[in-house]
Design an enzyme around this catalytic site. Structure first.
Site, short mmCIF file in Angstrom:
data_model
loop_
_atom_site.label_atom_id
_atom_site.label_comp_id
_atom_site.label_asym_id
_atom_site.label_seq_id
_atom_site.Cartn_x
_atom_site.Cartn_y
_atom_site.Cartn_z
CB VAL A 9 4.44 -54.33 1.39
CG1 VAL A 9 5.87 -54.38 0.86
CG2 VAL A 9 4.33 -55.10 2.70
CB THR A 35 1.41 -50.13 -3.52
OG1 THR A 35 2.82 -49.98 -3.40
CG2 THR A 35 0.73 -49.88 -2.18
CE1 TYR A 148 19.26 -48.72 -4.44
CE2 TYR A 148 21.25 -49.60 -3.41
CZ TYR A 148 19.89 -49.64 -3.60
OH TYR A 148 19.13 -50.60 -2.96
CE LYS A 152 17.69 -48.58 -0.81
NZ LYS A 152 16.27 -48.74 -0.41
CB VAL A 181 17.89 -59.60 -1.49
CG1 VAL A 181 16.67 -60.52 -1.53
CG2 VAL A 181 18.25 -59.25 -0.04
CB THR A 183 15.31 -58.49 -6.22
OG1 THR A 183 16.29 -57.46 -6.37
CG2 THR A 183 15.17 -58.85 -4.76
#
Length: 291
Positions: A9, A35, A148, A152, A181, A183
């Site tokens: 990941v 990573t 952005y 995507k 989400v 984050t």
């Protein structure tokens, strides 16, 4: 004895989706490999017993070095690759700093391309799965996220083509259409301001509130990880997996709605009537001054 399965990941900095994903792969019995950026702390991962390597997905040599290390660790096998590393850039389309957007494309689009280019043989050998973390931003014209959203949308279409091309080689490809989400991806954009003289200046306070917002109703990242990991380990996987807050409604409207269905919704959400009124007043004032 069954062979150890390995999941790699990218982008596992503290507080992000990647950290939650490697935690869940470990819980599911895979040897998870995380990573982080070369200058980034990995204590949150090593303290949890997770294997960590430095990686800059924008640098060819860094990806090559990672492959050499993982090839040695896994004996040439890789069962899951999750392209999770990503950055945000929040700004109106007309005020965009193209240099900053180039950097974002390097991470969000060309990064996954590099990873697949270098790791595809290991995935083919294992008949593995590639998971590309997309976003509802690649589907709807969410304001202040044009650049952005473009990364995507590019990733998602590339991922769909990759899915078709990898099918004869027995490698599954999932594109995750992520809702909001919980984050810290916006932390590096919290300082961002509209440039002086921007046509969007009447919405400067709205913009400030947007980049410093705490998402209400966002999906917990560990709940998100549980569901995404489960999908990646299935023998038969969905082409696009929609998960996270608001994805149900967005998927429905994107499937059955007209192309401009978002326009009126976003107009109200981002108070564009205020901008229109300010622009009309400015235009009228300029017209009077030139008479």
């Amino acid at each position: 004895m069954a062979r150890t399965r390995f999941a790699l990941v990218t982008g596992c900095g503290q507080g992000g989706i990647g950290e939650a994903l490697v935690t869940e792969y470990t819980r599911r019995g895979l040897h998870a490999i995380a990573t982080v950026l070369p200058q980034e702390s990995s204590d949150h991962l090593t303290n949890a017993g997770i294997t960590v390597f430095p990686l800059d997905v924008t640098a060819e040599k860094s990806v090559e070095d990672l492959k050499a290390s993982i090839n040695k660790l896994t004996g040439g096998h890789l069962d899951v690759l999750v392209n999770c590393a990503g950055i945000a850039y929040t700004m109106t389309a007309i005020d965009t700093d193209v240099a900053a957007v180039k950097r974002m494309f390097e991470v969000n689009v060309f990064g996954p391309m590099r990873m697949v280019h270098h790791f595809h043989d290991m995935l083919i050998k294992s008949e593995g799965c590639i998971v590309n973390i997309g976003s509802i931003g690649g589907v709807i014209p969410y304001l202040y996220g044009s650049s952005y959203n473009a990364t995507k949308a590019a990733l998602q279409h590339w991922s769909s083509t990759l899915r078709v091309e990898m099918a004869p080689l027995n490698v599954r490809v999932i594109t995750v259409i992520s809702g909001e989400v919980s984050t810290n991806i916006l932390k590096n954009d919290a300082h961002r301001q509209l440039p002086e003289g921007s046509y969007y200046a009447p919405l400067a306070e709205n913009f400030r509130q947007h980049v410093t917002r705490t998402a209400v109703g966002a999906t917990d990242r560990f709940q998100y990880a549980t569901n995404v990991v489960a999908q990646s380990l299935k023998a038969s996987t969905p082409a696009w997996y929609w998960y996270g807050s608001h994805t149900g409604m967005i998927r429905f409207l994107d499937t059955f709605g007209w192309r401009t269905i978002w326009d009126s919704m976003l107009w109200k959400m981002f108070d564009l009537a205020k901008l229109k009124q300010a622009h009309a007043a400015r235009t009228n004032k300029d017209a009077r001054l030139t008479q």
